[in-house]
Design a protein around this motif. Structure first.
Motif, PDB file in Angstrom:
ATOM      1  N   ILE A  57       0.835  -1.198   0.000  1.00 53.11           N
ATOM      2  CA  ILE A  57       0.000   0.000   0.000  1.00 53.11           C
ATOM      3  C   ILE A  57       0.871   1.249   0.000  1.00 53.11           C
ATOM      4  CG2 ILE A  57      -1.740   1.309   1.285  1.00 53.11           C
ATOM      5  CD1 ILE A  57      -2.576  -1.412   2.537  1.00 53.11           C
ATOM      6  N   ALA A  58       1.884   1.235   0.836  1.00 55.84           N
ATOM      7  CA  ALA A  58       2.750   2.399   0.985  1.00 55.84           C
ATOM      8  C   ALA A  58       4.194   1.948   1.075  1.00 55.84           C
ATOM      9  CB  ALA A  58       2.360   3.204   2.229  1.00 55.84           C
ATOM     10  N   GLU A  59       5.066   2.903   0.944  1.00 56.69           N
ATOM     11  CA  GLU A  59       6.494   2.642   1.107  1.00 56.69           C
ATOM     12  C   GLU A  59       7.036   3.587   2.172  1.00 56.69           C
ATOM     13  OE1 GLU A  59       9.655   1.606  -2.103  1.00 56.69           O
ATOM     14  OE2 GLU A  59       9.727   3.785  -1.878  1.00 56.69           O
ATOM     15  N   LEU A  60       7.779   3.026   3.098  1.00 56.40           N
ATOM     16  CA  LEU A  60       8.426   3.825   4.136  1.00 56.40           C
ATOM     17  C   LEU A  60       9.812   4.213   3.647  1.00 56.40           C
ATOM     18  CD1 LEU A  60       8.735   5.062   6.922  1.00 56.40           C
ATOM     19  CD2 LEU A  60       9.344   2.791   7.794  1.00 56.40           C
ATOM     20  N   GLU A  61      10.041   5.523   3.554  1.00 56.34           N
ATOM     21  CA  GLU A  61      11.330   6.021   3.087  1.00 56.34           C
ATOM     22  C   GLU A  61      12.136   6.523   4.278  1.00 56.34           C
ATOM     23  OE1 GLU A  61      10.692   8.889   0.025  1.00 56.34           O
ATOM     24  OE2 GLU A  61       9.978   7.396  -1.417  1.00 56.34           O
ATOM     25  N   GLU A  78       9.333   8.893   6.254  1.00 51.72           N
ATOM     26  CA  GLU A  78       8.076   9.319   5.632  1.00 51.72           C
ATOM     27  C   GLU A  78       7.431   8.154   4.894  1.00 51.72           C
ATOM     28  OE1 GLU A  78       6.761  13.018   2.817  1.00 51.72           O
ATOM     29  OE2 GLU A  78       8.454  11.809   2.134  1.00 51.72           O
ATOM     30  N   PHE A  79       6.094   8.042   5.018  1.00 51.75           N
ATOM     31  CA  PHE A  79       5.337   7.067   4.243  1.00 51.75           C
ATOM     32  C   PHE A  79       4.895   7.720   2.937  1.00 51.75           C
ATOM     33  CE2 PHE A  79       5.256   4.847   8.176  1.00 51.75           C
ATOM     34  CZ  PHE A  79       4.989   3.509   7.876  1.00 51.75           C
ATOM     35  N   VAL A  80       5.093   7.001   1.841  1.00 51.57           N
ATOM     36  CA  VAL A  80       4.689   7.454   0.513  1.00 51.57           C
ATOM     37  C   VAL A  80       3.681   6.457  -0.036  1.00 51.57           C
ATOM     38  CG1 VAL A  80       5.464   7.909  -1.848  1.00 51.57           C
ATOM     39  CG2 VAL A  80       6.879   8.607   0.081  1.00 51.57           C
ATOM     40  N   LEU A  81       2.564   6.966  -0.531  1.00 51.50           N
ATOM     41  CA  LEU A  81       1.539   6.100  -1.095  1.00 51.50           C
ATOM     42  C   LEU A  81       2.010   5.551  -2.434  1.00 51.50           C
ATOM     43  CD1 LEU A  81      -1.379   5.000  -0.904  1.00 51.50           C
ATOM     44  CD2 LEU A  81      -2.132   7.095  -2.045  1.00 51.50           C
ATOM     45  N   ASN A 130       3.885   6.269  -6.213  1.00 49.21           N
ATOM     46  CA  ASN A 130       4.880   7.296  -5.866  1.00 49.21           C
ATOM     47  C   ASN A 130       4.172   8.616  -5.564  1.00 49.21           C
ATOM     48  OD1 ASN A 130       7.370   8.487  -5.447  1.00 49.21           O
ATOM     49  ND2 ASN A 130       7.621   9.062  -7.590  1.00 49.21           N
ATOM     50  N   ARG A 131       3.335   8.612  -4.541  1.00 48.13           N
ATOM     51  CA  ARG A 131       2.585   9.814  -4.188  1.00 48.13           C
ATOM     52  C   ARG A 131       2.921  10.214  -2.766  1.00 48.13           C
ATOM     53  NH1 ARG A 131      -4.024  10.449  -4.042  1.00 48.13           N
ATOM     54  NH2 ARG A 131      -4.080  12.623  -3.330  1.00 48.13           N
ATOM     55  N   ALA A 132       3.550  11.368  -2.615  1.00 46.92           N
ATOM     56  CA  ALA A 132       3.967  11.824  -1.293  1.00 46.92           C
ATOM     57  C   ALA A 132       2.830  12.566  -0.602  1.00 46.92           C
ATOM     58  CB  ALA A 132       5.192  12.728  -1.415  1.00 46.92           C
ATOM     59  N   ALA A 187       1.964   8.105   7.629  1.00 53.74           N
ATOM     60  CA  ALA A 187       1.397   6.756   7.527  1.00 53.74           C
ATOM     61  C   ALA A 187      -0.123   6.829   7.535  1.00 53.74           C
ATOM     62  CB  ALA A 187       1.899   5.883   8.674  1.00 53.74           C
ATOM     63  N   SER A 188      -0.684   7.631   8.440  1.00 52.36           N
ATOM     64  CA  SER A 188      -2.140   7.798   8.493  1.00 52.36           C
ATOM     65  C   SER A 188      -2.668   8.355   7.185  1.00 52.36           C
ATOM     66  CB  SER A 188      -2.525   8.724   9.646  1.00 52.36           C
ATOM     67  OG  SER A 188      -2.193   8.156  10.892  1.00 52.36           O
ATOM     68  N   TRP A 189      -1.963   9.365   6.647  1.00 54.64           N
ATOM     69  CA  TRP A 189      -2.398   9.956   5.384  1.00 54.64           C
ATOM     70  C   TRP A 189      -2.394   8.916   4.259  1.00 54.64           C
ATOM     71  CZ3 TRP A 189       0.227  10.153   0.778  1.00 54.64           C
ATOM     72  CH2 TRP A 189      -0.385  10.878  -0.241  1.00 54.64           C
ATOM     73  N   ALA A 190      -1.344   8.122   4.175  1.00 59.45           N
ATOM     74  CA  ALA A 190      -1.227   7.135   3.089  1.00 59.45           C
ATOM     75  C   ALA A 190      -2.350   6.102   3.162  1.00 59.45           C
ATOM     76  CB  ALA A 190       0.134   6.456   3.144  1.00 59.45           C
TER      77      ALA A 190
END
Length: 368
Positions: free
Chosen positions: A114-118, A139-142, A145-147, A177-180
């Motif tokens: 679902i997301a990627e933790l950078e 930062e979690f990215v959806l 590749n959506r920040a 993370a919550s946003w993603a």
């Protein structure tokens, strides 16, 4: 060190002896720079200064008196060659082996597809007396590749000399993370009657709810129910010395499942939910766990007539603490991997809670 030589052709000159080498008062000074390569630290050898203060080479046996004369004459050249050889080994180990280990630090981690933790470097490392600070984005990215629309705030943890590694985490990590997960539509879900544990004091059928909400039972006697929960905004996290608090708002839609399997709405509640959170370390992973704290409800819509939500508050608290919180914890349980080089493990980690950040303090052990 014993040595021996013999010329293969005539006159077959040969010789042997024992060579003793002693190095003393040797110092090595290495100056390193750190660069950012794809979000990972990479070491640059700026200089290597090796000073062999004393080199003693003595040969014994055979014509050692002659060999020792040559050794004394050439000692300066031998010393410089040894220093260059040591420098070459050091540069090779750092340029190739150590930087290879650093390149394998897991700074991009897939979370449930679902997301990627950078966790890559956000700026250049900072060096102090006896320590180095590596600012990482966290930062979690959806995916793909959506920040998030958030900007990371200025952040500075506490530097202590009692642990080998200190990892400070700000609320920015949880907020992204919550946003993603909210944006991906994963902060909503439906809980059906057969998903409620059999030992739960609250079951999803109108009979179980009849003492608290007679109007529901009168309109739908002895029918199964299902509940849909959805956040209507991105939950927020706050860190304090007493722990982590997560607060979110949303809706709870209560449905009745008729005999023909038709699902009809019964009522909708607005809810504000607060939960406390804790972090833990298992192996090389940090994971979180939520615990029910408090809530407030209000009636948004009713298809069974008006009623006071306070009448079913006890049922809702049971449902939130016994069903909803465990549901959310399923997503938190996998956690994320601590960004370390291969072969390094954490030893006796300690997690502390502070105003504005969580800190993981640990010693390290290299096992590979």
């Amino acid at each position: 060190m014993r040595w021996h030589y013999r010329r293969a052709d005539w006159p077959h000159i040969s010789g042997s002896g024992k060579l003793s080498i002693d190095l003393a008062t040797t110092s090595i000074e290495i100056r390193l720079g750190v660069s950012d390569v794809a979000g990972k630290p990479s070491l640059i050898v700026q200089s290597v200064v090796i000073d062999i203060g004393h080199l003693s080479i003595h040969d014994s046996g055979g014509a050692s008196w002659l060999y020792n004369l040559f050794i004394d004459v050439l000692k300066g050249l031998i010393t410089r060659d040894i220093e260059k050889a040591i420098e070459g080994v050091i540069r090779n180990e750092i340029d190739n082996n150590l930087n290879k280990l650093l390149s394998n630090i897991p700074v991009n981690q897939n979370i449930a597809n679902i997301a990627e933790l950078e966790l890559g470097l956000s700026s250049s490392p900072l060096f102090g007396s006896g320590y180095a600070t590596f600012p990482e984005l966290g930062e979690f990215v959806l995916l793909p590749n959506r920040a998030s629309p958030y900007a990371p705030p200025p952040f500075q943890g506490i530097v202590s000399s009692s642990y080998m590694l200190e990892l400070s985490i700000s609320p920015y990590l949880l907020d992204t993370a919550s946003w993603a997960f909210f944006t991906a539509g994963y902060m909503q879900g439906t809980i059906k009657a057969d998903q409620v544990p059999a030992n739960s004091p609250v079951q999803f059928n109108t009979s179980s709810w009849s003492p608290f909400l007679p109007a529901l039972y009168q309109k739908y006697p002895n029918y199964l129910m299902q509940v849909t929960l959805k956040a209507d905004a991105v939950p927020t996290a706050t860190f304090s010395a007493s722990g982590v608090t997560v607060t979110g708002t949303g809706e709870i839609d209560i449905f009745v499942v008729l005999a023909n399997k038709e699902v009809v709405p019964a009522f909708t509640l607005g809810v504000t939910l607060s939960a406390t959170g804790t972090a833990s370390v298992s192996g090389q992973k940090i994971s979180g766990k939520l615990m029910y704290l408090s809530d407030s409800f209000y009636l948004k819509a009713s298809y069974i007539g008006p009623f006071n939500p306070a009448n079913i508050e006890t049922l809702l608290k049971f449902a939130l603490s016994g069903v909803v919180i465990p549901y959310l914890n399923n997503y938190l349980a996998p956690g994320f991997t601590i960004p370390l080089i291969d072969g390094v493990e954490v030893i006796d980690p300690v997690i502390s809670y502070n105003n504005g950040f969580i800190e993981l303090s640990t010693n390290l052990n290299y096992v590979a």
